[in-house]
Design a protein around this motif. Structure first.
Motif, short mmCIF file in Angstrom:
data_model
loop_
_atom_site.label_atom_id
_atom_site.label_comp_id
_atom_site.label_asym_id
_atom_site.label_seq_id
_atom_site.Cartn_x
_atom_site.Cartn_y
_atom_site.Cartn_z
N SER A 145 0.83 -1.21 0.00
CA SER A 145 0.00 0.00 0.00
C SER A 145 0.87 1.26 0.00
N THR A 146 0.17 2.40 -0.24
CA THR A 146 0.81 3.72 -0.19
C THR A 146 0.29 4.45 1.05
N VAL A 147 1.20 4.92 1.88
CA VAL A 147 0.82 5.49 3.18
C VAL A 147 1.52 6.83 3.36
N MET A 148 0.77 7.76 3.99
CA MET A 148 1.36 9.04 4.36
C MET A 148 1.65 9.05 5.86
N PHE A 149 2.82 9.50 6.23
CA PHE A 149 3.26 9.58 7.63
C PHE A 149 3.41 11.06 7.98
N CYS A 150 2.94 11.40 9.21
CA CYS A 150 2.97 12.80 9.60
C CYS A 150 3.63 13.00 10.94
N THR A 157 7.14 25.09 12.67
CA THR A 157 8.52 24.69 12.37
C THR A 157 8.67 24.59 10.87
N ASN A 158 9.91 24.58 10.45
CA ASN A 158 10.22 24.48 9.02
C ASN A 158 11.29 23.41 8.85
N ILE A 159 10.87 22.23 8.43
CA ILE A 159 11.81 21.15 8.15
C ILE A 159 11.63 20.71 6.70
N THR A 160 12.68 20.14 6.16
CA THR A 160 12.66 19.78 4.74
C THR A 160 12.72 18.28 4.48
N SER A 161 13.03 17.49 5.51
CA SER A 161 13.15 16.05 5.28
C SER A 161 12.69 15.27 6.50
N MET A 162 12.13 14.10 6.22
CA MET A 162 11.73 13.15 7.24
C MET A 162 12.20 11.76 6.79
N TYR A 163 12.17 10.76 7.71
CA TYR A 163 12.83 9.47 7.45
C TYR A 163 11.87 8.31 7.68
N PHE A 164 11.90 7.40 6.70
CA PHE A 164 11.17 6.14 6.81
C PHE A 164 12.15 5.01 6.47
N TYR A 169 12.98 11.29 2.96
CA TYR A 169 11.89 11.60 2.04
C TYR A 169 11.63 13.11 2.08
N LYS A 170 11.07 13.63 0.97
CA LYS A 170 10.75 15.06 0.88
C LYS A 170 9.47 15.36 1.66
N VAL A 171 9.45 16.48 2.35
CA VAL A 171 8.37 16.83 3.27
C VAL A 171 7.21 17.48 2.50
N ILE A 172 6.00 17.08 2.91
CA ILE A 172 4.78 17.71 2.41
C ILE A 172 4.23 18.59 3.54
N ASN A 173 4.01 19.88 3.26
CA ASN A 173 3.52 20.81 4.28
C ASN A 173 1.99 20.70 4.36
N ILE A 174 1.52 20.16 5.47
CA ILE A 174 0.08 20.07 5.70
C ILE A 174 -0.43 21.35 6.35
N SER A 175 0.30 21.84 7.34
CA SER A 175 0.00 23.09 8.03
C SER A 175 1.30 23.57 8.66
N PRO A 176 1.33 24.74 9.25
CA PRO A 176 2.59 25.20 9.86
C PRO A 176 3.11 24.26 10.93
N GLN A 177 2.24 23.49 11.56
CA GLN A 177 2.68 22.61 12.62
C GLN A 177 2.64 21.12 12.22
N VAL A 178 2.13 20.80 11.04
CA VAL A 178 2.00 19.40 10.62
C VAL A 178 2.76 19.21 9.31
N ALA A 180 4.34 16.03 6.58
CA ALA A 180 4.07 14.63 6.20
C ALA A 180 4.97 14.21 5.05
N ILE A 181 5.09 12.88 4.90
CA ILE A 181 5.78 12.29 3.75
C ILE A 181 4.87 11.21 3.17
N ARG A 182 5.15 10.85 1.91
CA ARG A 182 4.34 9.85 1.21
C ARG A 182 5.26 8.70 0.78
#
Length: 851
Positions: A145-150, A157-164, A169-178, A180-182
């Protein structure tokens, strides 16, 4: 009037519009419920006041995310006209915990304008107060499956990368405080799951797996008719922790559910037999968070009984053992059969027995076992007509200790009859301790018996000429061994056995012998492991009376002669039957033949003589003959002579040259080759007889010629004064003198005839005769031509001519004529005449012998 109607028309239009507004406001959907079923599914419930109750309704639903109401999904759904309450479940790729999700609905229709949107209904996400929160966390998700992690941060905060799985992985901005990655197409994880984090000090784990597979080979059976065990196979098992693993449940005849403990064995489950019930309908149900599968099995319990013994006990003996199988179950009304298997040997025994409700025992007796030997046994049982149950675990046991004595003897009759007993103790346990040996000798005439204890493995007994019996037993810590018996025959004159030659191979010796029709007990084959040459390490082997062959594979050595004696046996004891000698592999001889230093030597041959014991058992092979090499010192080559008779001890080498040294090399041979050579040099003698013949024959011929010519001495003129013949230098070696004058050289000589005719010569012939009497001519003339008036009349053999060495002899004479001497006289004739007068010999003939 016009104004009135205009006013009424406007009022009517306004009324109609007001009625349309009222109807539109009446059709706005009302969201009565919005809730999260889990982390991914959002359930919405709404109602609708409908005027047209018999028409299907189409609704447009929008899902907004965060406070900005960003539309992430928009869909149309249809509902039936009779439904008053509508429900729908929406699945999100982003966990619902990550952010607020709001829903609004409106009715859309092709016949009338769409209704107004309902008010937004919101399902609120989590808030990060102090620590970062990450979703999903500790979830079991579907493989592929395809899953989004938040990640939810307490502050903007302002971050550019997250790890799985330690991959950035490249960060998806959901809101200023949330944030996510896909992640797409995620593989199944192991026991420890897969990590996800925004910062390395905050990590959560999730698990990815797959829905259950349909169970394979599902079946049920019982071992004791008290519990039924069902088993199945799974094609692919999950590698997850116990709380997250699949759950298995047995549904018994659709009336009873049994939960299975999948922690110990995920492929089997048991339940108790239902009293008085024979037919069963069992369903296995396997479930996890992603789905479920099931399989059903219907059977009669009497057909699925496979008894397994609870215990297997062994009581071991020396040559036999007792095995007991113990069954415990409710088998009343069933016919049982059990069997055991013994290894080594592969022995299988079976016993039948009626079943009962109590404990049952099956007893088996194993016979013809070897003592002090390890065996293993196992057992199994079955209901008659059904397949066999499982084997019990193998049980190892050792048979008891057994000691026997292998007894043999050697008899020596000179100078006194002495019997040497030899034996080998055969123990079934290499660590068994033998304290002593009991030897008992029994005589029948007179009747007596004597016993003694010895600690060695041989004993020498002085016995008389009568037959006696010997019995021996080993004394061990556990008692006496099985007795061994042998009969010593009475004294007899042993016949000389002809030795039969045999050939071994890399595997040993194959012995065969003729059958003795009078044999009543075992044959004995005896040999020495050190060979036929003393000392002897005696070995023997017993062979049954109905067998006349034996394969021997001990550690025989190549190049060593072995003597095998076969003893036949009857009530009187063992006596020699056949004797065989052979080599495992023959090798070249190692001994030298001894040449006689004084052979019989002639001028053309040497008679060699030698001594050699071809029957010596110390030879490395059977002697097949000899090889003689003859070499003349003056020549590089040699002649090779082979003698195929090993018993031959002389040979005459002929066709040799006289008075020459010859070197002789003599060696004995086997089929493997020839051994070391004995070398001797001898010189042939001189041939004095031939030398005397070669000297005497010419002398005799010369004497014979002189005798033949002596009768014509008056007619022959021999100018011996002109012969310059050198006398023979006869020194001490006549042979060398003969070589100097070449009297031994044989040359061809023709016959010659000398005939004297009384004929008057012609003038020319007289002239020729006058010139022929030249005083300077030698008695032996190399070239003399016979005149035509001379006809040969004397016969001389070629041998005589050759022996005397005469080649050209001319005898000159003058014939008295009436011609005056003045006519014929010349200076040469004068000199001839003077010479003739001086010599006192005159002749009128010329005699010539030409060859």
């Amino acid at each position: 009037m016009i104004f009135f109607w205009t006013k009424m028309l406007l009022i009517f239009i306004l009324f109609e519009n007001a009625e349309g507004w009222n109807s539109s406001s009446d059709t706005v959907p009302n969201i009565t419920k919005l809730q999260a079923l889990d982390m991914w599914r959002l359930e919405m419930v709404w109602t609708m006041n409908q005027k047209e109750e018999h028409r299907n309704q189409t609704y447009e639903i929008q899902v907004g995310r965060s406070t900005n109401m960003d539309i992430v999904d928009s869909m149309n759904v249809s509902r039936g006209p009779l439904d008053t309450v509508h429900t729908m479940v929406w699945t999100s790729q982003l966990p619902l915990n990550c952010v607020d999700h709001s829903v609004r609905i409106r009715l859309i229709s092709d016949a009338s304008p769409s209704s107004s949107w309902s008010l937004w209904k919101t399902n609120y996400g989590e808030m990060a107060h102090n620590d970062i929160q990450m979703f999903p966390d500790e979830q079991v998700l579907r493989e592929g499956s395809t899953v989004m992690f938040c990640c939810i941060f307490p502050t903007e905060t302002n971050i550019t990368s997250m790890y799985f799985s330690n991959t950035e992985y490249k960060v998806i901005n959901i809101s200023p405080q949330v944030k996510a990655i896909r992640v797409e197409n995620i593989k199944a994880t192991n026991l420890y799951g897969v990590n996800f984090y925004c910062r390395k000090n905050n990590v959560v784990l999730n698990y990815f797996t797959f829905p259950p597979d349909k169970p394979q080979d599902f079946r049920c059976e019982t071992e004791d008719m008290r519990n039924i065990n069902c088993s199945w196979k799974i094609r692919r098992d999950t590698d997850l922790q116990v709380p997250l693993r699949r759950k298995y449940t047995l549904l018994i005849s659709d009336s009873r559910a049994v939960s299975c403990n999948t922690e110990s064995n995920p492929t089997s489950c048991s339940f108790e037999v239902i009293p008085q019930q024979m037919n069963y309908n069992i369903t296995v149900l396997v479930t996890n968070s992603l789905g479920q599968e099931s399989e059903t099995y219907i059977f009669n319990i009497t057909e699925r009984v496979f008894p397994v013994p609870e215990h297997l006990d062994v009581t071991a003996g020396v040559l036999d053992s007792v095995v007991v199988l113990q069954l415990n179950g409710t088998f009343k009304g069933l016919l049982l059969v059990c069997q055991i298997e013994l290894e080594p040997g592969g022995i299988i025994q079976e016993l039948d027995k009626d079943g009962s409700d109590s404990m049952q025992h099956y007893t088996f007796r194993l016979q013809h076992l070897k003592p002090s030997t390890q065996y293993s046994t196992r057992g199994r049982c079955a209901v008659q007509g059904n397949a066999w149950g499982q084997w019990t675990p193998q049980r190892l046991f050792n048979t008891a200790l057994l000691v026997t004595v292998d007894l043999w003897r050697r008899i020596r009759d000179v100078p006194n009859r002495t019997v040497t007993l030899v034996w080998k103790a055969v123990s079934s346990d290499s660590e068994s301790y033998i304290e002593a040996y009991e030897v008992c000798v029994s005589n029948s005439n007179p009747q007596r018996s004597v016993c003694m204890n010895v600690t060695q493995t041989n004993v020498e007994l002085p016995l008389d000429i009568h037959k006696c019996d010997v019995t021996m037993r080993a004394v061990t810590q556990s008692g006496l061994s099985i007795p061994s018996h042998i009969t010593i025959p009475s004294a007899y004159t042993a016949e000389i056995l002809k030795k039969k030659r045999i050939i071994g191979n890399e595997k040993g010796f194959q012995l065969t012998w003729t059958r003795d029709s009078a044999a009543t007990c075992d044959y004995i084959v005896e040999w020495c492991m050190l060979g036929s040459v003393p000392p002897c390490n005696l070995e023997w082997r017993k062979v049954p009376a109905n067998q006349t062959s034996l394969n021997l594979n001990p550690d025989f050595k190549a190049g060593v002669q072995y003597t095998f004696t076969v003893y036949k046996c009857n009530a009187e004891g063992h006596r020699p039957h056949e004797k065989q000698i052979g080599y495992l592999k023959e090798q070249e001889p190692t001994q030298y033949p001894t040449l006689d230093s004084n052979p019989n030597i002639t001028w053309s041959s040497v008679n060699l003589k030698w001594s050699f014991n071809e029957e010596d058992p110390s030879h490395a092979g059977f002697i097949t003959g000899y090889v003689i090499k003859v070499q003349e010192d003056s020549e590089a080559g040699s002649d090779l002579i082979s003698l195929d008779d090993p018993h031959s001890k002389s040979f005459t080498v002929s066709n040799l040259e006289e008075d020459q040294p010859y070197t002789f090399h003599l060696a004995a041979c086997t089929i493997a080759g020839c051994g070391p050579e004995t070398t001797a040099t001898f010189r042939t003698r001189k041939n004095y007889y031939l030398l005397m013949a070669k000297i005497s024959i010419p002398l005799l011929v010369l004497v014979g010629c002189c005798i033949c010519l002596w009768s014509h001495r008056s007619m022959l003129r021999f100018p011996f004064g002109f012969l310059h013949i050198k006398a023979l230098d006869l020194d001490e070696d006549l042979y060398e003198a003969s070589e100097k004058i070449h009297s031994l050289r044989i040359e061809d000589c023709t016959w010659c005839d000398v005939e004297i005719l009384d004929m008057p010569p012609t003038a020319a012939e007289k002239t020729w005769l006058a010139s022929a009497e030249d005083l300077s001519c030698s008695f032996i003339s190399p070239k003399v031509a016979l005149p035509s008036f001379l006809t040969p009349s004397c016969h001389l053999t070629a041998d005589i001519c050759a022996a005397t060495g005469l080649t050209n002899l001319t005898y000159m004479s003058s014939v008295q004529q009436d011609v005056s001497s003045e006519v014929l006289e010349t200076p040469e004739t004068k000199a001839t005449k003077q010479e003739s007068e001086f010599s006192g010999f005159s002749s009128d003939y010329v005699t010539s012998v030409a060859t």
